[in-house]
Design a protein around this motif. Structure first.
Motif, PDB file in Angstrom:
ATOM      1  N   GLN A  99     -15.133  11.071  -2.844  1.00  0.00           N
ATOM      2  CA  GLN A  99     -15.441  11.766  -1.703  1.00  0.00           C
ATOM      3  C   GLN A  99     -15.266  10.527  -0.668  1.00  0.00           C
ATOM      4  OE1 GLN A  99     -18.504  14.517  -1.534  1.00  0.00           O
ATOM      5  NE2 GLN A  99     -17.303  16.055  -2.860  1.00  0.00           N
ATOM      6  N   SER A 100     -16.212   9.637  -0.914  1.00  0.00           N
ATOM      7  CA  SER A 100     -16.333   8.520   0.001  1.00  0.00           C
ATOM      8  C   SER A 100     -14.941   7.752   0.166  1.00  0.00           C
ATOM      9  CB  SER A 100     -17.597   7.568  -0.567  1.00  0.00           C
ATOM     10  OG  SER A 100     -18.737   8.232  -0.382  1.00  0.00           O
ATOM     11  N   LEU A 101     -14.228   7.537  -0.972  1.00  0.00           N
ATOM     12  CA  LEU A 101     -13.203   6.760  -0.810  1.00  0.00           C
ATOM     13  C   LEU A 101     -11.936   7.524  -0.181  1.00  0.00           C
ATOM     14  CD1 LEU A 101     -12.751   5.559  -4.475  1.00  0.00           C
ATOM     15  CD2 LEU A 101     -13.314   4.344  -2.494  1.00  0.00           C
ATOM     16  N   GLN A 102     -12.099   8.981  -0.305  1.00  0.00           N
ATOM     17  CA  GLN A 102     -11.261   9.772   0.536  1.00  0.00           C
ATOM     18  C   GLN A 102     -11.353   9.689   1.934  1.00  0.00           C
ATOM     19  OE1 GLN A 102     -11.388  13.824  -0.844  1.00  0.00           O
ATOM     20  NE2 GLN A 102     -10.486  13.449  -2.858  1.00  0.00           N
ATOM     21  N   LYS A 103     -12.381   9.379   2.505  1.00  0.00           N
ATOM     22  CA  LYS A 103     -12.819   9.223   4.093  1.00  0.00           C
ATOM     23  C   LYS A 103     -12.141   8.038   4.441  1.00  0.00           C
ATOM     24  CE  LYS A 103     -17.488  11.598   3.865  1.00  0.00           C
ATOM     25  NZ  LYS A 103     -18.731  11.320   4.121  1.00  0.00           N
ATOM     26  N   PHE A 104     -11.705   7.137   3.650  1.00  0.00           N
ATOM     27  CA  PHE A 104     -11.334   5.764   4.213  1.00  0.00           C
ATOM     28  C   PHE A 104      -9.837   5.951   3.825  1.00  0.00           C
ATOM     29  CE2 PHE A 104     -15.602   4.465   3.629  1.00  0.00           C
ATOM     30  CZ  PHE A 104     -15.807   3.507   4.944  1.00  0.00           C
ATOM     31  N   GLY A 105      -9.247   6.962   3.423  1.00  0.00           N
ATOM     32  CA  GLY A 105      -7.764   7.024   3.376  1.00  0.00           C
ATOM     33  C   GLY A 105      -7.362   6.969   1.768  1.00  0.00           C
ATOM     34  N   VAL A 106      -8.102   6.637   0.946  1.00  0.00           N
ATOM     35  CA  VAL A 106      -7.621   6.420  -0.337  1.00  0.00           C
ATOM     36  C   VAL A 106      -7.418   7.618  -1.484  1.00  0.00           C
ATOM     37  CG1 VAL A 106      -8.621   5.240  -2.800  1.00  0.00           C
ATOM     38  CG2 VAL A 106      -9.519   4.456  -0.435  1.00  0.00           C
ATOM     39  N   GLU A 107      -6.271   7.418  -1.781  1.00  0.00           N
ATOM     40  CA  GLU A 107      -5.544   8.531  -2.546  1.00  0.00           C
ATOM     41  C   GLU A 107      -5.357   8.222  -3.953  1.00  0.00           C
ATOM     42  OE1 GLU A 107      -1.710  11.600  -2.365  1.00  0.00           O
ATOM     43  OE2 GLU A 107      -1.945   9.830  -0.757  1.00  0.00           O
ATOM     44  N   ARG A 108      -5.670   8.946  -4.850  1.00  0.00           N
ATOM     45  CA  ARG A 108      -5.257   8.669  -6.292  1.00  0.00           C
ATOM     46  C   ARG A 108      -4.037   9.680  -6.734  1.00  0.00           C
ATOM     47  NH1 ARG A 108      -9.662  10.664  -8.514  1.00  0.00           N
ATOM     48  NH2 ARG A 108     -10.840   8.852  -8.774  1.00  0.00           N
ATOM     49  N   PHE A 109      -3.381   8.884  -7.588  1.00  0.00           N
ATOM     50  CA  PHE A 109      -1.911   9.664  -8.015  1.00  0.00           C
ATOM     51  C   PHE A 109      -1.646   9.161  -9.244  1.00  0.00           C
ATOM     52  CE2 PHE A 109      -0.628   5.663  -5.909  1.00  0.00           C
ATOM     53  CZ  PHE A 109       0.248   5.158  -6.810  1.00  0.00           C
ATOM     54  N   GLY A 154      -2.831   5.462 -10.255  1.00  0.00           N
ATOM     55  CA  GLY A 154      -2.548   4.745  -9.330  1.00  0.00           C
ATOM     56  C   GLY A 154      -3.412   5.047  -7.982  1.00  0.00           C
ATOM     57  N   TYR A 155      -3.562   4.043  -7.131  1.00  0.00           N
ATOM     58  CA  TYR A 155      -4.320   4.017  -5.917  1.00  0.00           C
ATOM     59  C   TYR A 155      -3.227   3.773  -4.771  1.00  0.00           C
ATOM     60  CZ  TYR A 155      -8.326   5.196  -8.886  1.00  0.00           C
ATOM     61  OH  TYR A 155      -9.209   5.616  -9.692  1.00  0.00           O
ATOM     62  N   LYS A 156      -3.274   4.392  -3.501  1.00  0.00           N
ATOM     63  CA  LYS A 156      -2.905   3.987  -2.181  1.00  0.00           C
ATOM     64  C   LYS A 156      -3.569   4.560  -1.093  1.00  0.00           C
ATOM     65  CE  LYS A 156       0.156   7.986  -1.836  1.00  0.00           C
ATOM     66  NZ  LYS A 156       1.837   8.589  -1.713  1.00  0.00           N
ATOM     67  N   ILE A 157      -3.340   3.575   0.075  1.00  0.00           N
ATOM     68  CA  ILE A 157      -4.128   3.918   1.215  1.00  0.00           C
ATOM     69  C   ILE A 157      -2.945   4.145   2.285  1.00  0.00           C
ATOM     70  CG2 ILE A 157      -5.634   2.904   3.223  1.00  0.00           C
ATOM     71  CD1 ILE A 157      -6.941   1.122   0.904  1.00  0.00           C
ATOM     72  N   GLY A 158      -2.683   5.355   2.608  1.00  0.00           N
ATOM     73  CA  GLY A 158      -1.792   5.703   3.430  1.00  0.00           C
ATOM     74  C   GLY A 158      -0.133   5.471   2.641  1.00  0.00           C
ATOM     75  N   ASP A 159       0.501   4.700   3.187  1.00  0.00           N
ATOM     76  CA  ASP A 159       1.973   4.338   2.576  1.00  0.00           C
ATOM     77  C   ASP A 159       1.688   3.063   1.577  1.00  0.00           C
ATOM     78  OD1 ASP A 159       3.120   6.628   3.518  1.00  0.00           O
ATOM     79  OD2 ASP A 159       3.718   5.334   5.175  1.00  0.00           O
ATOM     80  N   LYS A 160       0.716   2.529   1.664  1.00  0.00           N
ATOM     81  CA  LYS A 160       0.431   1.167   1.035  1.00  0.00           C
ATOM     82  C   LYS A 160      -0.137   1.596  -0.571  1.00  0.00           C
ATOM     83  CE  LYS A 160      -0.066  -3.241   0.558  1.00  0.00           C
ATOM     84  NZ  LYS A 160       1.029  -4.265   0.362  1.00  0.00           N
ATOM     85  N   VAL A 161       0.736   1.005  -1.556  1.00  0.00           N
ATOM     86  CA  VAL A 161       0.266   1.271  -2.762  1.00  0.00           C
ATOM     87  C   VAL A 161      -0.700   0.024  -3.307  1.00  0.00           C
ATOM     88  CG1 VAL A 161       1.191   1.541  -5.081  1.00  0.00           C
ATOM     89  CG2 VAL A 161       2.271   2.650  -3.254  1.00  0.00           C
ATOM     90  N   VAL A 162      -1.767   0.335  -3.443  1.00  0.00           N
ATOM     91  CA  VAL A 162      -2.802  -0.771  -4.039  1.00  0.00           C
ATOM     92  C   VAL A 162      -2.387  -1.122  -5.385  1.00  0.00           C
ATOM     93  CG1 VAL A 162      -5.085  -1.372  -4.090  1.00  0.00           C
ATOM     94  CG2 VAL A 162      -4.349  -0.078  -2.176  1.00  0.00           C
ATOM     95  N   ARG A 163      -2.395   0.074  -6.061  1.00  0.00           N
ATOM     96  CA  ARG A 163      -2.138  -0.161  -7.549  1.00  0.00           C
ATOM     97  C   ARG A 163      -1.005   0.806  -8.007  1.00  0.00           C
ATOM     98  NH1 ARG A 163      -6.192  -0.272 -12.316  1.00  0.00           N
ATOM     99  NH2 ARG A 163      -6.002   2.159 -12.160  1.00  0.00           N
ATOM    100  N   ALA A 164       0.107   0.547  -8.709  1.00  0.00           N
ATOM    101  CA  ALA A 164       0.986   1.627  -9.518  1.00  0.00           C
ATOM    102  C   ALA A 164       0.174   2.280 -10.615  1.00  0.00           C
ATOM    103  CB  ALA A 164       2.345   0.892  -9.925  1.00  0.00           C
ATOM    104  N   ALA A 165       0.547   3.395 -10.617  1.00  0.00           N
ATOM    105  CA  ALA A 165       0.072   4.164 -11.954  1.00  0.00           C
ATOM    106  C   ALA A 165       0.759   3.658 -13.126  1.00  0.00           C
ATOM    107  CB  ALA A 165       0.087   5.769 -11.953  1.00  0.00           C
ATOM    108  N   ARG A 166      -0.151   3.360 -14.108  1.00  0.00           N
ATOM    109  CA  ARG A 166       0.457   2.997 -15.330  1.00  0.00           C
ATOM    110  C   ARG A 166       0.575   4.105 -16.398  1.00  0.00           C
ATOM    111  NH1 ARG A 166      -3.506  -2.439 -16.084  1.00  0.00           N
ATOM    112  NH2 ARG A 166      -2.594  -3.533 -14.166  1.00  0.00           N
TER     113      ARG A 166
END
Length: 223
Positions: free
Chosen positions: A159-169, A204-216
């Motif tokens: 929940q804390s990560l979601q507040k900063f726009g972090v999205e798991r995919f 994987g994780y991304k912030i907005g349209d920025k992919v921090v790490r691709a899903a393996r």
């Protein structure tokens, strides 16, 4: 000498013309001083005043013929000139103000963009540092080893990560997207119509349209 006037020689007898005569009108004082010439009669005061007025005094500058002309603008013309000058100055100040306002607006927008970019970089750095911890938490969830207070802590972290726009995919069944997924293994299936994710190794994780790490992931596709 006596007070008698000196006269010329006597007129010759038998002459029909008057001879040249010289008369000395100087007066001789009783003391024997030389006679002073007779003082001229004083001129009329009015004539003297007229002559003085007609003759300019020595040393005075000649009168300026333009001195009597009035070159200053009239009251209405001066007021109109002042109004035009004030309008010109107001236009200059307004133009300068508009330029400063546009410059400040551009600076503010640029500062806001820089602020957002710095914030995103900070969140990305924190997320990159937390990736190993998040991977461990996700593996514990998959194996059912996360329960009790640790499960509550993991939920709060998400929940804390979601507040900063972090999205798991990255989930099983998603269509494979090379911009979001990193295929670690690939298999074929006769019934498959498109490449899809059949195994998630690390989400994987991304912030907005920025992919921090691709899903393996593992991918299955048609033959």
């Amino acid at each position: 000498m006596t007070d008698e006037h000196q006269q010329g020689p006597p007129e010759p007898e038998g002459s029909g013309e008057h001879p040249f005569q010289f008369t000395d009108k100087r007066k001789v004082n009783a003391s024997g001083d030389e006679a002073r010439p007779a003082e001229p009669a004083p001129a009329d005061d009015a004539d003297t005043a007229d002559e003085s007025a007609a003759t300019p005094a020595q040393g005075d500058a000649p009168a300026d013929p333009l001195a009597g002309l009035d070159f200053e603008p009239s009251g209405d013309a001066a007021e109109a000139s002042a109004v035009l000058k004030a309008k010109a100055e107001a236009a200059e100040h307004l133009d300068a103000l508009q330029r400063e306002r546009a410059s400040f607006t551009n600076y503010r927008n640029r500062a806001l963009r820089d602020q957002d970019a710095a914030r995103d970089r900070g969140v990305q750095d924190v997320l990159a540092a937390l990736l190993p911890v998040l991977d461990d938490v996700e593996r514990a969830k998959q194996h059912g080893e996360l329960s009790g207070p640790m499960a509550a802590i993991a939920e709060k972290l998400d929940q804390s990560l979601q507040k900063f726009g972090v999205e798991r995919f990255g989930k099983v069944g998603e269509e494979f997207d090379p911009t979001l997924h990193e295929a670690l293994m690939h298999s074929t299936d006769a019934d498959a119509t498109a490449a899809t994710v059949n195994l998630v190794v690390e989400p994987g994780y991304k912030i907005g349209d920025k992919v921090v790490r691709a899903a393996r992931v593992g991918v299955v596709g048609p033959e």
